[in-house]
Design an enzyme around this catalytic site. Structure first.
Site, mmCIF file in Angstrom:
data_model
loop_
_atom_site.group_PDB
_atom_site.id
_atom_site.type_symbol
_atom_site.label_atom_id
_atom_site.label_comp_id
_atom_site.label_asym_id
_atom_site.label_seq_id
_atom_site.Cartn_x
_atom_site.Cartn_y
_atom_site.Cartn_z
ATOM 1 C CE1 TYR A 160 -3.736 2.475 0.562
ATOM 2 C CE2 TYR A 160 -2.323 3.361 2.292
ATOM 3 C CZ TYR A 160 -3.425 3.479 1.470
ATOM 4 O OH TYR A 160 -4.221 4.601 1.542
ATOM 5 C CE LYS A 164 -3.271 5.416 -1.729
ATOM 6 N NZ LYS A 164 -4.259 6.006 -2.661
#
Length: 255
Positions: A160, A164
């Site tokens: 994750y 990002k």
């Protein structure tokens, strides 16, 4: 000076607008006068949010189903928006998925899923809506990163956070490449927010204290906390701002 923040009658597309932060962003843009296109995979949820936004703000809304990982689906979304409204002024990429796994045992199919939605999906949307903006010589693109997106952590968030980080660099690269066409590209980096999926945290004081204790402002964030930042990037108030990431994190990245 108040005119700087006006977005009356501008067409704003919120990809990932069916709930959570995306819904709050769409509602906020509607409150400031924009026409709202809501896009995600869940058509029933989109229709419910569209009705809510229209009821609360009076904004014209258009729910459209899309698979952000599929270019053909995104092209259909762009066509639906331009056929209905004629153009697009603002694109918000608020979609995102996280699958927590230990790094040394991380299934690559889960890794691919996260990067397909968070990174590939963001780029596909920027690519196709960017073409519309280029043709009209104006546009605002706002991507969603993550407050802790450039920080390491435990807890199975390697994929994750990596995704990002990629979104942030895509934002900067696009800002430079699209600047000649008067398209501004920026990102919001929100911290962990209390959404319908995490509302249970408030019911457990110890858990709420665990999360809020690391935030300098000392409180948990709610989706509405991002509205001001998004309106800033969507309006002429940010006309000389591009390639930036604004962390809406209560001071976490500064600590």
């Amino acid at each position: 000076m108040k005119e700087l923040f006006k977005i009356d009658n501008q067409v704003a597309v919120v990809v990932g607008g069916a709930g959570g932060i995306g819904e709050a962003i769409a509602l906020g843009l509607g409150q400031f006068g924009a026409k709202i296109v809501l896009a995600s995979r869940n058509m029933e949820a989109l229709k419910n949010v569209a009705k809510k936004i229209t009821a609360q703000t009076g904004a014209e809304t258009l729910p459209v189903q899309v698979d952000v990982t599929d270019e053909e689906s995104m092209e259909k979304l762009v066509k639906s928006v331009t056929n209905h409204f004629g153009t697009v002024d603002i694109l918000v990429n608020a979609m995102g998925v996280n699958i927590k796994r230990d790094a040394l045992d991380y299934p690559m199919e889960d890794w691919d899923r996260i990067f397909d939605v968070n990174v590939k999906g963001t780029m596909i949307a920027c690519k196709h809506f960017g073409k519309v903006m280029k043709n009209r010589g104006h546009g605002k693109i706002i991507n969603l990163s993550s407050g802790p997106g450039m920080r390491g952590s435990s807890g199975g968030n390697t994929a994750y956070r990596g995704s990002k980080g990629a979104v942030e660099l895509i934002t900067k690269a696009l800002a430079v490449e699209l600047a000649p066409y008067k398209i501004r590209v920026n990102a919001i980096g929100p911290i962990f927010f209390i959404t319908p999926g995490t509302i249970h945290i408030r019911e457990y004081p110890e858990l709420a204290e665990k999360y809020s204790s690391v935030i300098p402002l000392g409180k948990l964030a709610v989706p509405e906390d991002v509205i001001g930042s998004v309106v800033f990037f969507a309006s002429e108030a940010s006309s000389f701002v591009t390639g930036q990431v604004l962390y809406v994190d209560g001071g976490l990245t500064a600590s």
